[in-house]
Scaffold this active site. Structure first.
Site, PDB file in Angstrom:
ATOM      1  N   GLY A 151       0.788  -1.213   0.000  1.00 51.16           N
ATOM      2  CA  GLY A 151       0.000   0.000   0.000  1.00 51.16           C
ATOM      3  C   GLY A 151       0.827   1.273   0.000  1.00 51.16           C
ATOM      4  O   GLY A 151       1.943   1.309  -0.520  1.00 51.16           O
ATOM      5  N   HIS A 152       0.271   2.311   0.611  1.00 53.64           N
ATOM      6  CA  HIS A 152       0.845   3.656   0.595  1.00 53.64           C
ATOM      7  C   HIS A 152       2.209   3.697   1.278  1.00 53.64           C
ATOM      8  O   HIS A 152       3.169   4.248   0.744  1.00 53.64           O
ATOM      9  CB  HIS A 152      -0.146   4.582   1.307  1.00 53.64           C
ATOM     10  CG  HIS A 152       0.182   6.037   1.250  1.00 53.64           C
ATOM     11  ND1 HIS A 152       0.290   6.733   0.066  1.00 53.64           N
ATOM     12  CD2 HIS A 152       0.400   6.939   2.242  1.00 53.64           C
ATOM     13  CE1 HIS A 152       0.559   8.003   0.328  1.00 53.64           C
ATOM     14  NE2 HIS A 152       0.641   8.150   1.628  1.00 53.64           N
TER      15      HIS A 152
END
Length: 300
Positions: free
Chosen positions: A267-268
């Site tokens: 993810g981020h």
């Protein structure tokens, strides 16, 4: 059994235009070690780079400041929060620290802060490490576009922003897009939320959220800067990022066709799950990029 060297890290403050900027800095043995300026994202602070500093800081000088409104940095009453002001303070920090040449790591908010620095001081930039730091419209998810469109005075706008500043909202930024959440330490979002809950911090984040649209107005200029200066660039990107999807990573290749691109199934906050893969890429990139660059002096 041989143990890889672990960095010694100093934790200090510098006064910049009335802002008491906190930063952490590794202390490699070589005084001419390559310098990597680490620009953190939202809603985090320099602590997001702790493990990277431990791994690489014995061989390279890693410097990670906290922006105003984040982490341990302290601001005077009446400070105006905008991305221009974050860049102003970061620029002053770099000058006070005596950095004249460095590779710049831009992540999330670090991209609009860092590219402002690059425009002002192209001579500073020896190279770029881009990790989920966007500079292209195709790098914005539909959710990000909706968020950026929020404006002061619009019914429900501030409430929407504040919803992202809760513990559930902060944790969600770490977990979304991560196939194996067991690889995530709870410390990251817990510490982020501690800082978000300090007096005045949510107001600072609301102001920055309402100002984020100003960054899109700079995209053409930043892309032009990339084409003109063609800095050596390493791109590492979590493709499950709910804000900045994979097309934002590939878009850099339009202006920097020689950039090195690595995509990760995460993810981020890609460093949280893929530090073992990303850290060696950064080390190799620094070794390849730095030898012909003049050394930066260290402030003690």
């Amino acid at each position: 059994m041989a143990v890889a060297p672990i960095a010694r890290t100093a934790h200090r403050h510098l006064d910049v235009d009335g802002v008491r900027v906190f930063y952490r800095e590794s202390l490699p043995e070589r005084t001419d070690a390559p310098v990597l300026l680490l620009l953190h994202g939202f809603p985090s602070a320099s602590h997001q780079f702790r493990r990277l500093i431990d791994v690489l800081g014995a061989s390279y000088r890693l410097v990670a400041p906290d922006y105003p409104g984040f982490g341990h940095t302290e601001v005077p009453d009446g400070f105006t929060y905008s991305f221009d002001r974050l860049a102003d303070i970061t620029e002053g920090f770099v000058q006070r620290l005596g950095l004249t040449r460095f590779v710049m790591y831009v992540f999330d908010f670090g991209a609009p802060v860092g590219f402002r620095l690059a425009e002002r001081h192209p001579e500073w930039i020896a190279g770029l490490v881009v990790q989920n730091g966007n500079a292209y419209t195709e790098g914005l998810s539909d959710g990000a576009r909706d968020f950026i469109a929020l404006r002061p005075g619009t019914p429900g706008a501030e409430e929407t922003i504040r919803g992202l500043l809760t513990l559930d909202g902060t944790r969600g930024q770490y977990e979304t897009g991560v196939p194996d959440p067991a690889l995530l330490a709870f410390d990251g979002w817990t510490l982020d939320q501690h800082f978000l809950d300090l007096p005045g911090r949510k107001e600072a984040q609301v102001a920055l959220a309402f100002d984020y649209h100003s960054n899109l107005q700079h995209y053409d200029r930043w892309q032009s800067w990339l084409r003109k200066h063609t800095p050596p660039t390493l791109i590492t990107w979590g493709v499950g990022d709910p804000f900045f999807p994979e097309p934002g990573a590939r878009a850099y290749l339009r202006d920097l066709p020689d950039a090195e691109l690595h995509l990760f199934d995460t993810g981020h906050f890609a460093l949280e799950t893929h530090l073992p893969e990303i850290a060696p890429l950064i080390a190799t990139f620094l070794d390849r990029t730095w030898p012909q660059q003049p050394a930066a002096r260290r402030s003690r």
